[in-house]
Scaffold this motif. Structure first.
Motif, PDB file in Angstrom:
ATOM      1  N   TRP A  29      81.691  58.785 163.582  1.00  0.00           N
ATOM      2  CA  TRP A  29      80.692  59.720 163.852  1.00  0.00           C
ATOM      3  C   TRP A  29      81.485  60.571 164.772  1.00  0.00           C
ATOM      4  O   TRP A  29      82.499  60.218 165.476  1.00  0.00           O
TER       5      TRP A  29
ATOM      6  N   ASP B  95      68.226  60.103 164.259  1.00  0.00           N
ATOM      7  CA  ASP B  95      69.265  59.621 164.862  1.00  0.00           C
ATOM      8  C   ASP B  95      68.669  59.803 166.432  1.00  0.00           C
ATOM      9  O   ASP B  95      68.786  58.869 167.332  1.00  0.00           O
TER      10      ASP B  95
ATOM     11  N   ASN C  49      69.350  64.230 162.124  1.00  0.00           N
ATOM     12  CA  ASN C  49      69.832  64.318 163.270  1.00  0.00           C
ATOM     13  C   ASN C  49      68.597  63.870 164.271  1.00  0.00           C
ATOM     14  O   ASN C  49      68.691  63.229 165.127  1.00  0.00           O
TER      15      ASN C  49
END
Length: 151
Positions: free
Chosen positions: A56, A70, A67
């Motif tokens: 990452w 996440d 995103n």
């Protein structure tokens, strides 16, 4: 990652830290656009950090939707006290300049692993962020052993 809380139930997890040159607040959905712009502008710089050897950020980036997923995962970890991700913001604006991750070490959950990143154009903030967060964790958090990943 463990399913056990990182901190005791009676510990009031700080919601903010205001310091010289930045402020921290829990990473959440509201940061998606600014967070995505921040790390995608600095992929090579972040990947050069010793704390981010696990792939990452992805070299090819992620979509804003990926995103957001996440960010939701990090917010759930925060609320369940399994790990704490703070966004690093400009002192007087909601502009993301980095992130701080506070999680149990995968190899030894009794150790807390901390890593952070800042945008490449804010590289001068990197050492200040690390010093400030290290002192904050030592003084204000009930963590036995903290290892901040070196740059």
């Amino acid at each position: 990652m463990t399913d056990h809380p990182l901190v005791p139930a009676d510990f009031a997890v700080p919601r903010t830290l205001v310091a010289e040159g930045f402020r921290l607040e829990p990473l959440g959905e509201q940061h998606n656009e600014s967070d995505h712009a921040a790390w995608t502008s600095s992929i090579e710089y972040i990947r050069a950090d010793a704390g981010f050897t696990g792939g990452w950020p992805p070299a090819g980036g992620m979509t804003p939707e990926q995103n957001l997923a996440d960010l939701r995962r990090h917010a759930a970890d925060f609320e369940q006290r399994r790990g704490f991700t703070y966004t690093v913001l400009e002192p007087d604006a909601d502009v993301v300049v980095g992130c701080v991750y506070i999680y149990p070490d995968r190899a030894d959950p009794s150790v807390t692993k901390v890593c952070s990143w800042v945008r490449a154009d804010r590289a001068e903030l990197d050492a200040v962020l690390r010093r400030t967060v290290s002192a904050w964790l030592a003084e204000s958090w009930p963590l036995r052993e903290v290892r901040y990943s070196p740059r």
